[in-house]
Scaffold this active site. Sequence first.
Site, mmCIF file in Angstrom:
data_model
loop_
_atom_site.group_PDB
_atom_site.id
_atom_site.type_symbol
_atom_site.label_atom_id
_atom_site.label_comp_id
_atom_site.label_asym_id
_atom_site.label_seq_id
_atom_site.Cartn_x
_atom_site.Cartn_y
_atom_site.Cartn_z
ATOM 1 C CD GLU A 48 -0.945 0.563 3.712
ATOM 2 O OE1 GLU A 48 -1.526 1.656 3.579
ATOM 3 O OE2 GLU A 48 -0.963 -0.087 4.763
ATOM 4 C CE LYS B 68 -3.994 1.279 11.846
ATOM 5 N NZ LYS B 68 -4.418 2.330 10.935
HETATM 6 N N1 PSU Z 1 -1.372 0.962 9.644
HETATM 7 C C1 PSU Z 1 -0.260 1.662 9.940
HETATM 8 N N2 PSU Z 1 -0.108 2.881 9.370
HETATM 9 C C2 PSU Z 1 -1.036 3.382 8.513
HETATM 10 C C3 PSU Z 1 -2.191 2.616 8.198
HETATM 11 C C4 PSU Z 1 -2.313 1.416 8.801
HETATM 12 O O1 PSU Z 1 0.570 1.207 10.700
HETATM 13 O O2 PSU Z 1 -0.862 4.479 8.026
HETATM 14 C C5 PSU Z 1 -3.195 3.123 7.196
HETATM 15 C C6 PSU Z 1 -3.596 1.988 6.250
HETATM 16 O O3 PSU Z 1 -3.465 2.466 4.939
HETATM 17 C C7 PSU Z 1 -5.045 1.739 6.584
HETATM 18 C C8 PSU Z 1 -5.493 3.104 7.019
HETATM 19 O O4 PSU Z 1 -5.765 1.241 5.489
HETATM 20 O O5 PSU Z 1 -4.401 3.573 7.796
HETATM 21 C C9 PSU Z 1 -6.778 3.087 7.794
HETATM 22 O O6 PSU Z 1 -7.230 4.397 7.931
HETATM 23 P P1 PSU Z 1 -8.729 4.688 8.416
HETATM 24 O O7 PSU Z 1 -8.743 4.306 9.862
HETATM 25 O O8 PSU Z 1 -8.926 6.164 8.200
HETATM 26 O O9 PSU Z 1 -9.618 3.849 7.576
#
Ligand code: PSU
Length: 323
Positions: A43, A177
């Site tokens: 990603e 996370k």
């Molecule tokens: N995990 C990490 N760092 C990140 C992300 C996930 O350690 O930056 C990113 C991934 O791209 C994931 C996104 O899809 O955060 C999720 O964001 P949101 O909670 O806004 O959907």
Amino acid sequence: MKQPRIVLAWHPSLERPLMTDFFSVSTEVREALAAGQPVVALESTIFTHGLPRPRNLEVALEGEAVIRAAGALPATIGVFRGVPTVGLSAAQIEEMANDDSLIKAATRELAYASVTGVSAGTTIAATAFLARAAGIDVFSTGGLGGVHHGAETSFDESADLAGMANTSIVLVSSGAKAILDIAKTLERFESLGVPVIGYRTNRYPGFYVADSGYAVSARLDSPQQIAQMLRRHRGLGAASGLLIANPIPAADSLDSEELDIIIQRAWHDLERDGVSGQRATPYLLDYIRRATDGRSLDANVALYLNNIRLAVQIAKSLVGAQG
Ligand code: PSU
Ligand code: MN
């Protein structure tokens, strides 16, 4: 006017879409897929929004190098100047890693970025979507989005969940996370029909720590079994992806108790500062990084590269395996 070729959906029985007028697959990735070589998707949000500069670019390129060294081809995915791209070049990655104007794109933002010509880091949901459209089966990342604390009133649930429910891909991560509500996240994966498979563990990993305190729904101990499960999941007509939960190596993990305290403080400040929506995840991750003097960043990088190594093994098994 040229008639656009629209690829509505990817299905293994269809001819592999090479390129549409709406997204681009690099020649290298296209040729590797056509030749049946292992490809691992990566990603871009992790280096556009997740990691601080200059480490973001280093890690993005290191991830690719680890895949190549292990005998597979990396396909870093993002929107480059309005073009959703599978297989970004090093120069494109470098431009995106240093671009202040780019946006964070889940699947719903892809066409918006395309229309407006902006660059975008693609989240797990959007990356998986584009990877599948190109015919890639394995995707590696660090941590997954999930259900945020307080979701019963805020409704803040990452589009990563719905994305995994309707994208047939193997996603290797080290759990959701630590900032998320893990119990609710796992309940949602159950409702959505997404298998949560512990790799050599019965415990769901907690990103910076090996055990989030919750169990996985299944356990597999080899890349071959994971490849086999994807084939059979698809063979049965199941539409969802497989979530492979690969715990952070013990030597790289943070202390659980210290982390719990930091996360509570991070949440407190997030609410005080009125941060919500797409900004919440980067805010919380940055808070933890500062509170641990950068140790969370080292842990993040370590688990990211460790997941990539497993993803390469799965991708290799998939191109070789039968049944
Ligand atoms: N995990 C990490 N760092 C990140 C992300 C996930 O350690 O930056 C990113 C991934 O791209 C994931 C996104 O899809 O955060 C999720 O964001 P949101 O909670 O806004 O959907
Ligand atoms: Mn959200």
